[in-house]
Design a protein around this motif. Structure first.
Motif, PDB file in Angstrom:
ATOM      1  N   LEU A   1       0.831  -1.206   0.000  1.00  0.00           N
ATOM      2  CA  LEU A   1       0.000   0.000   0.000  1.00  0.00           C
ATOM      3  C   LEU A   1       0.863   1.252   0.000  1.00  0.00           C
ATOM      4  CD1 LEU A   1      -2.732  -1.085   2.606  1.00  0.00           C
ATOM      5  CD2 LEU A   1      -3.095  -0.728   0.156  1.00  0.00           C
ATOM      6  N   SER A   2       1.963   1.206   0.732  1.00  0.00           N
ATOM      7  CA  SER A   2       2.847   2.367   0.834  1.00  0.00           C
ATOM      8  C   SER A   2       3.543   2.678  -0.485  1.00  0.00           C
ATOM      9  CB  SER A   2       3.904   2.145   1.926  1.00  0.00           C
ATOM     10  OG  SER A   2       3.307   2.094   3.193  1.00  0.00           O
ATOM     11  N   GLN A   3       3.671   1.667  -1.360  1.00  0.00           N
ATOM     12  CA  GLN A   3       4.233   1.934  -2.682  1.00  0.00           C
ATOM     13  C   GLN A   3       3.219   2.622  -3.592  1.00  0.00           C
ATOM     14  OE1 GLN A   3       6.457  -1.178  -4.632  1.00  0.00           O
ATOM     15  NE2 GLN A   3       7.086  -2.082  -2.686  1.00  0.00           N
ATOM     16  N   ILE A   4       1.944   2.437  -3.278  1.00  0.00           N
ATOM     17  CA  ILE A   4       0.911   3.081  -4.083  1.00  0.00           C
ATOM     18  C   ILE A   4       0.762   4.550  -3.690  1.00  0.00           C
ATOM     19  CG2 ILE A   4      -1.557   3.076  -4.642  1.00  0.00           C
ATOM     20  CD1 ILE A   4      -1.556   0.054  -4.113  1.00  0.00           C
ATOM     21  N   ALA A   5       0.721   4.814  -2.400  1.00  0.00           N
ATOM     22  CA  ALA A   5       0.523   6.185  -1.901  1.00  0.00           C
ATOM     23  C   ALA A   5       0.888   6.212  -0.423  1.00  0.00           C
ATOM     24  CB  ALA A   5      -0.939   6.613  -2.089  1.00  0.00           C
ATOM     25  N   PRO A   6       1.114   7.394   0.140  1.00  0.00           N
ATOM     26  CA  PRO A   6       1.315   7.486   1.592  1.00  0.00           C
ATOM     27  C   PRO A   6       0.157   6.799   2.328  1.00  0.00           C
ATOM     28  CG  PRO A   6       1.786   9.580   0.568  1.00  0.00           C
ATOM     29  CD  PRO A   6       1.197   8.709  -0.507  1.00  0.00           C
ATOM     30  N   THR A   7       0.486   5.940   3.259  1.00  0.00           N
ATOM     31  CA  THR A   7      -0.524   5.108   3.925  1.00  0.00           C
ATOM     32  C   THR A   7      -0.437   5.286   5.427  1.00  0.00           C
ATOM     33  OG1 THR A   7      -0.452   3.463   2.135  1.00  0.00           O
ATOM     34  CG2 THR A   7      -1.332   2.739   4.263  1.00  0.00           C
ATOM     35  N   LEU A   8      -1.565   5.553   6.034  1.00  0.00           N
ATOM     36  CA  LEU A   8      -1.651   5.673   7.490  1.00  0.00           C
ATOM     37  C   LEU A   8      -2.589   4.589   8.004  1.00  0.00           C
ATOM     38  CD1 LEU A   8      -1.056   7.221  10.125  1.00  0.00           C
ATOM     39  CD2 LEU A   8      -3.057   8.644   9.630  1.00  0.00           C
ATOM     40  N   LEU A   9      -2.056   3.734   8.877  1.00  0.00           N
ATOM     41  CA  LEU A   9      -2.863   2.693   9.500  1.00  0.00           C
ATOM     42  C   LEU A   9      -3.111   3.053  10.955  1.00  0.00           C
ATOM     43  CD1 LEU A   9      -1.298  -0.616   8.098  1.00  0.00           C
ATOM     44  CD2 LEU A   9      -3.057   0.851   7.106  1.00  0.00           C
ATOM     45  N   LEU A  10      -4.377   3.037  11.348  1.00  0.00           N
ATOM     46  CA  LEU A  10      -4.786   3.377  12.705  1.00  0.00           C
ATOM     47  C   LEU A  10      -5.363   2.153  13.395  1.00  0.00           C
ATOM     48  CD1 LEU A  10      -6.591   6.715  11.775  1.00  0.00           C
ATOM     49  CD2 LEU A  10      -4.300   6.481  12.710  1.00  0.00           C
ATOM     50  N   ASN A  11      -5.404   2.171  14.700  1.00  0.00           N
ATOM     51  CA  ASN A  11      -6.010   1.075  15.447  1.00  0.00           C
ATOM     52  C   ASN A  11      -7.515   1.090  15.243  1.00  0.00           C
ATOM     53  OD1 ASN A  11      -3.700  -0.087  16.741  1.00  0.00           O
ATOM     54  ND2 ASN A  11      -3.627   1.686  18.088  1.00  0.00           N
ATOM     55  N   TYR A  12      -8.102  -0.101  15.154  1.00  0.00           N
ATOM     56  CA  TYR A  12      -9.558  -0.182  14.985  1.00  0.00           C
ATOM     57  C   TYR A  12     -10.275   0.350  16.220  1.00  0.00           C
ATOM     58  CZ  TYR A  12     -14.236  -2.116  14.888  1.00  0.00           C
ATOM     59  OH  TYR A  12     -15.589  -2.247  14.959  1.00  0.00           O
ATOM     60  N   ALA A  13      -9.804  -0.020  17.396  1.00  0.00           N
ATOM     61  CA  ALA A  13     -10.435   0.418  18.643  1.00  0.00           C
ATOM     62  C   ALA A  13      -9.403   1.157  19.484  1.00  0.00           C
ATOM     63  CB  ALA A  13     -10.994  -0.783  19.400  1.00  0.00           C
ATOM     64  N   PRO A  14      -9.165   2.430  19.201  1.00  0.00           N
ATOM     65  CA  PRO A  14      -8.113   3.175  19.893  1.00  0.00           C
ATOM     66  C   PRO A  14      -8.451   3.434  21.357  1.00  0.00           C
ATOM     67  CG  PRO A  14      -9.439   4.654  18.555  1.00  0.00           C
ATOM     68  CD  PRO A  14      -9.911   3.266  18.253  1.00  0.00           C
ATOM     69  N   ASP A  15      -7.417   3.397  22.209  1.00  0.00           N
ATOM     70  CA  ASP A  15      -7.626   3.649  23.635  1.00  0.00           C
ATOM     71  C   ASP A  15      -8.151   5.060  23.877  1.00  0.00           C
ATOM     72  OD1 ASP A  15      -6.736   1.120  24.216  1.00  0.00           O
ATOM     73  OD2 ASP A  15      -4.666   1.738  24.540  1.00  0.00           O
ATOM     74  N   LYS A  16      -7.693   6.007  23.069  1.00  0.00           N
ATOM     75  CA  LYS A  16      -8.089   7.403  23.264  1.00  0.00           C
ATOM     76  C   LYS A  16      -9.356   7.767  22.497  1.00  0.00           C
ATOM     77  CE  LYS A  16      -3.354   8.970  24.133  1.00  0.00           C
ATOM     78  NZ  LYS A  16      -2.266   9.885  23.725  1.00  0.00           N
ATOM     79  N   GLY A  17      -9.966   6.775  21.856  1.00  0.00           N
ATOM     80  CA  GLY A  17     -11.229   7.027  21.188  1.00  0.00           C
ATOM     81  C   GLY A  17     -11.071   7.628  19.807  1.00  0.00           C
ATOM     82  N   TRP A  18     -12.216   7.797  19.152  1.00  0.00           N
ATOM     83  CA  TRP A  18     -12.218   8.304  17.783  1.00  0.00           C
ATOM     84  C   TRP A  18     -11.739   9.745  17.702  1.00  0.00           C
ATOM     85  CZ3 TRP A  18     -15.049  12.649  16.971  1.00  0.00           C
ATOM     86  CH2 TRP A  18     -16.080  12.929  17.864  1.00  0.00           C
ATOM     87  N   GLU A  19     -11.856  10.484  18.799  1.00  0.00           N
ATOM     88  CA  GLU A  19     -11.461  11.901  18.758  1.00  0.00           C
ATOM     89  C   GLU A  19     -10.002  12.073  18.357  1.00  0.00           C
ATOM     90  OE1 GLU A  19     -14.748  11.631  21.918  1.00  0.00           O
ATOM     91  OE2 GLU A  19     -13.012  10.455  21.280  1.00  0.00           O
TER      92      GLU A  19
END
Length: 352
Positions: A152-170
């Protein structure tokens, strides 16, 4: 996912991007490609390096073409009033293009004004379909996309986030907003969300005083896969935030999981004033079916025809309500909150 790593796929990606350089990381290649694709005139001072669990990603200029893998991230993108060029749902929706998103994308479709390409599912995205879109940003989750991250990173800049973050969606909204240069809009949305929750809590006070105990269930087959949802579930946490008390298993049987699998015979032991059932159905193969109501039809029939379910006090008094597990698990952000609160209002404050 092993097939994604086969040489033939690597060949496709190589030909698409003419990546013949050696001794450079995927992120370095991404940065070079993105400077011309996103902002040809971007200077080093206009670039930002995003730190994340898989390393760092450099993004120059303001991304204009965003591919999003998962409804939880589409929700945040739409909150910032950014439209996707490509989208992957949790389930294999039977469309090549979302040319009528309001009828094709569960819950969020009415907010989608573009006609994004269907790029597979969040855990099995089509790299070829994504590459053809020539995006300048890809958003995904660590849980679903970690194996594909190098490609994915070869296609474009890619940011992967946690599905259930400790700090919430905010916190995730802030991260995405920073990349898209919409930080002020994110803060305004977060503040409005908090004010909204406080106001809604007052609306429900008359209900929580009379019917305080809520049993939150989820199942596709009532006699096999019945789960009691906890406050770790998005809808469960909202119910508690409104002032209700979630009914749970005895402490000796509890776990810290989002839900606890139980047998149908346990239900009569759980006294509740209200019961909310989250219906599940993974079959989205028929485009003629309403993707939301399809998840509820079979679940309602099972509940209404089951002797044990009908023996419960809430059933006898007509206080059993239905929503979808998709809403409660796929959309844990501000839009999902608004939709679920409106459902609760119709169920409890304005019953037909």
């Amino acid at each position: 996912m092993a097939h994604l790593l086969k040489p033939i796929m690597l060949g496709i990606l190589t030909s698409l991007f003419a990546v013949a350089c050696t001794g450079k990381t995927a992120n370095n290649l991404t940065h070079q490609q993105n400077q011309s694709a996103t902002s040809p005139s971007a200077t080093p001072s206009e670039c930002q390096t995003i730190q994340h669990n898989l390393g760092e990603t450099q993004i120059c200029g303001q991304p204009q073409k965003v591919v999003v893998l998962g409804p939880n991230l589409l929700e945040l993108l739409l909150t910032l009033e950014v439209q996707p060029v490509g989208y992957a749902d949790y389930f294999p929706l039977p469309y090549h293009e979302f040319d009528q998103p309001g009828q094709q994308i569960p819950y969020l479709g009415e907010r989608v004004t573009s006609q994004p390409t269907n790029v597979g599912t969040w855990s099995a995205p089509s790299l070829e379909a994504i590459a053809k879109l020539k995006p300048d940003l890809i958003l995904g989750t660590i849980e679903a996309n970690q194996k594909e991250y190098p490609l994915l990173s070869q296609i474009a800049p890619t940011l992967l986030l946690n599905y259930a973050p400790d700090k919430g969606w905010e916190q995730q909204l802030r991260e995405i907003a920073n990349i898209l240069q919409r930080s002020q809009q994110a803060e305004e949305m977060i503040a409005a969300h908090e004010q909204r929750l406080a106001a809604v809590g007052k609306e429900f006070k008359s209900i929580t005083n009379v019917y305080p105990k809520v049993l939150l269930l989820a199942f596709d087959q009532l006699d096999q896969n019945l789960q009691i949802e906890s406050s770790n579930n998005f809808c469960g946490s909202l119910i508690e935030e409104l002032g209700f008390q979630l009914v749970s298993l005895p402490s000796s049987e509890k776990s810290q999981q989002t839900s606890n699998l139980v047998s149908l015979e346990v239900l009569p032991q759980l006294d509740a004033d209200l019961i909310i059932v989250q219906g599940r159905d993974k079959d989205f193969s028929n485009p003629a079916k309403d993707p939301v109501n399809h998840q509820l039809k079979n679940v309602k029939q099972q509940w209404n025809n089951n002797e044990i379910a009908q023996s419960m006090r809430a059933s006898k008094e007509g206080r059993v309500y239905f929503t979808t597990a998709y809403l409660c698990r796929a959309l844990p952000g501000p839009i999902g909150t608004e939709i679920f609160l409106e459902q609760l209002r119709q169920m409890l404050l304005d019953p037909q």
